[in-house]
Design a protein around this motif. Structure first.
Motif, mmCIF file in Angstrom:
data_model
loop_
_atom_site.group_PDB
_atom_site.id
_atom_site.type_symbol
_atom_site.label_atom_id
_atom_site.label_comp_id
_atom_site.label_asym_id
_atom_site.label_seq_id
_atom_site.Cartn_x
_atom_site.Cartn_y
_atom_site.Cartn_z
ATOM 1 N N ALA A 22 101.639 32.963 -105.535
ATOM 2 C CA ALA A 22 102.758 32.565 -104.691
ATOM 3 C C ALA A 22 103.085 31.102 -104.973
ATOM 4 C CB ALA A 22 102.421 32.751 -103.223
ATOM 5 N N TYR A 23 104.371 30.795 -104.914
ATOM 6 C CA TYR A 23 104.840 29.430 -105.132
ATOM 7 C C TYR A 23 105.697 29.023 -103.938
ATOM 8 C CZ TYR A 23 108.002 25.737 -106.476
ATOM 9 O OH TYR A 23 108.737 24.582 -106.476
ATOM 10 N N GLU A 24 105.460 27.816 -103.463
ATOM 11 C CA GLU A 24 106.314 27.204 -102.454
ATOM 12 C C GLU A 24 106.386 25.719 -102.770
ATOM 13 O OE1 GLU A 24 106.863 26.681 -97.653
ATOM 14 O OE2 GLU A 24 105.005 27.522 -98.403
ATOM 15 N N PRO A 25 107.589 25.157 -102.863
ATOM 16 C CA PRO A 25 107.680 23.721 -103.121
ATOM 17 C C PRO A 25 107.028 22.941 -101.984
ATOM 18 C CG PRO A 25 109.868 24.751 -103.137
ATOM 19 C CD PRO A 25 108.892 25.779 -102.685
ATOM 20 N N VAL A 26 106.319 21.887 -102.313
ATOM 21 C CA VAL A 26 105.624 21.099 -101.297
ATOM 22 C C VAL A 26 106.610 20.538 -100.274
ATOM 23 C CG1 VAL A 26 105.602 18.929 -102.605
ATOM 24 C CG2 VAL A 26 103.814 19.400 -100.921
ATOM 25 N N TRP A 27 107.814 20.226 -100.706
ATOM 26 C CA TRP A 27 108.798 19.670 -99.780
ATOM 27 C C TRP A 27 109.360 20.723 -98.820
ATOM 28 C CZ3 TRP A 27 113.216 22.310 -100.573
ATOM 29 C CH2 TRP A 27 113.482 22.793 -101.855
ATOM 30 N N ALA A 28 109.106 22.001 -99.090
ATOM 31 C CA ALA A 28 109.572 23.071 -98.204
ATOM 32 C C ALA A 28 108.510 23.477 -97.196
ATOM 33 C CB ALA A 28 109.991 24.284 -99.029
ATOM 34 N N THR A 29 107.272 23.133 -97.454
ATOM 35 C CA THR A 29 106.168 23.557 -96.603
ATOM 36 C C THR A 29 106.326 22.992 -95.193
ATOM 37 O OG1 THR A 29 104.712 23.609 -98.522
ATOM 38 C CG2 THR A 29 103.650 23.610 -96.369
ATOM 39 N N GLY A 30 106.480 23.873 -94.241
ATOM 40 C CA GLY A 30 106.611 23.483 -92.849
ATOM 41 C C GLY A 30 107.927 22.835 -92.480
ATOM 42 N N ALA A 31 108.833 22.722 -93.436
ATOM 43 C CA ALA A 31 110.091 22.025 -93.182
ATOM 44 C C ALA A 31 111.240 22.967 -92.846
ATOM 45 C CB ALA A 31 110.476 21.181 -94.401
ATOM 46 N N GLY A 32 111.025 24.264 -93.059
ATOM 47 C CA GLY A 32 112.106 25.212 -92.821
ATOM 48 C C GLY A 32 113.178 25.176 -93.882
ATOM 49 N N ARG A 33 112.922 24.450 -94.966
ATOM 50 C CA ARG A 33 113.877 24.352 -96.075
ATOM 51 C C ARG A 33 113.427 25.276 -97.184
ATOM 52 N NH1 ARG A 33 113.529 18.317 -97.412
ATOM 53 N NH2 ARG A 33 114.394 19.098 -99.343
ATOM 54 N N SER A 34 114.362 25.704 -97.993
ATOM 55 C CA SER A 34 114.059 26.595 -99.095
ATOM 56 C C SER A 34 114.686 26.061 -100.374
ATOM 57 C CB SER A 34 114.629 27.994 -98.793
ATOM 58 O OG SER A 34 114.332 28.888 -99.822
ATOM 59 N N ALA A 35 114.017 26.316 -101.484
ATOM 60 C CA ALA A 35 114.613 25.978 -102.779
ATOM 61 C C ALA A 35 115.817 26.878 -103.000
ATOM 62 C CB ALA A 35 113.589 26.193 -103.894
ATOM 63 N N SER A 36 116.764 26.411 -103.770
ATOM 64 C CA SER A 36 117.874 27.290 -104.149
ATOM 65 C C SER A 36 117.300 28.393 -105.039
ATOM 66 C CB SER A 36 118.933 26.504 -104.914
ATOM 67 O OG SER A 36 118.457 26.174 -106.221
ATOM 68 N N PRO A 37 117.976 29.515 -105.132
ATOM 69 C CA PRO A 37 117.492 30.563 -106.021
ATOM 70 C C PRO A 37 117.286 30.060 -107.454
ATOM 71 C CG PRO A 37 119.177 31.440 -104.591
ATOM 72 C CD PRO A 37 119.141 29.945 -104.365
ATOM 73 N N HIS A 95 109.438 29.804 -111.210
ATOM 74 C CA HIS A 95 108.875 31.146 -111.413
ATOM 75 C C HIS A 95 108.945 31.553 -112.884
ATOM 76 C CE1 HIS A 95 108.842 31.482 -107.070
ATOM 77 N NE2 HIS A 95 108.207 32.637 -107.185
ATOM 78 N N GLY A 96 110.011 31.170 -113.558
ATOM 79 C CA GLY A 96 110.125 31.465 -114.984
ATOM 80 C C GLY A 96 109.024 30.798 -115.785
ATOM 81 N N ALA A 97 108.707 29.553 -115.446
ATOM 82 C CA ALA A 97 107.626 28.834 -116.135
ATOM 83 C C ALA A 97 106.273 29.479 -115.837
ATOM 84 C CB ALA A 97 107.621 27.367 -115.722
ATOM 85 N N ILE A 98 106.060 29.866 -114.587
ATOM 86 C CA ILE A 98 104.809 30.540 -114.225
ATOM 87 C C ILE A 98 104.707 31.864 -114.971
ATOM 88 C CG2 ILE A 98 103.562 31.685 -112.340
ATOM 89 C CD1 ILE A 98 104.777 29.489 -110.467
ATOM 90 N N ARG A 99 105.786 32.618 -114.976
ATOM 91 C CA ARG A 99 105.796 33.927 -115.648
ATOM 92 C C ARG A 99 105.531 33.767 -117.154
ATOM 93 N NH1 ARG A 99 105.452 38.079 -113.076
ATOM 94 N NH2 ARG A 99 107.206 37.621 -111.731
#
Length: 85
Positions: free
Chosen positions: A25-40, A47-51
């Protein structure tokens, strides 16, 4: 992406057999607990780099989930990305 590569390195070092039994699972550190989400597009880039790293290891079938504030408003656009499961 350098931070992601550094974080992923010890996981990949476990080898394809171990990694193929995982779900990542990936979550940007700046989104953690902030209610913000990365753009698709932002999430897809990571995710492409991880894949790609998983494919290079021989574990390309591993599920890679996005964990950053998925909501009804963004779930469809995030799941439409090629490398987000």
């Amino acid at each position: 992406l350098a931070v992601i590569e550094r974080q992923l390195k010890p996981v990949l070092a476990l080898g394809a057999d171990a990694v193929s039994r995982m779900v990542l699972a990936y979550e940007p550190v700046w989104a953690t607990g902030a209610g913000r989400s990365a753009s698709p597009e932002q999430a897809q880039e990571v995710h492409g780099a991880i894949r790609a790293a998983l494919r290079a290891l021989g574990a390309g079938q591993v599920q890679v989930l996005y964990g950053g504030s998925v909501k009804a408003a963004n779930a469809a656009s995030l799941s439409a990305m090629t490398d987000i499961d």
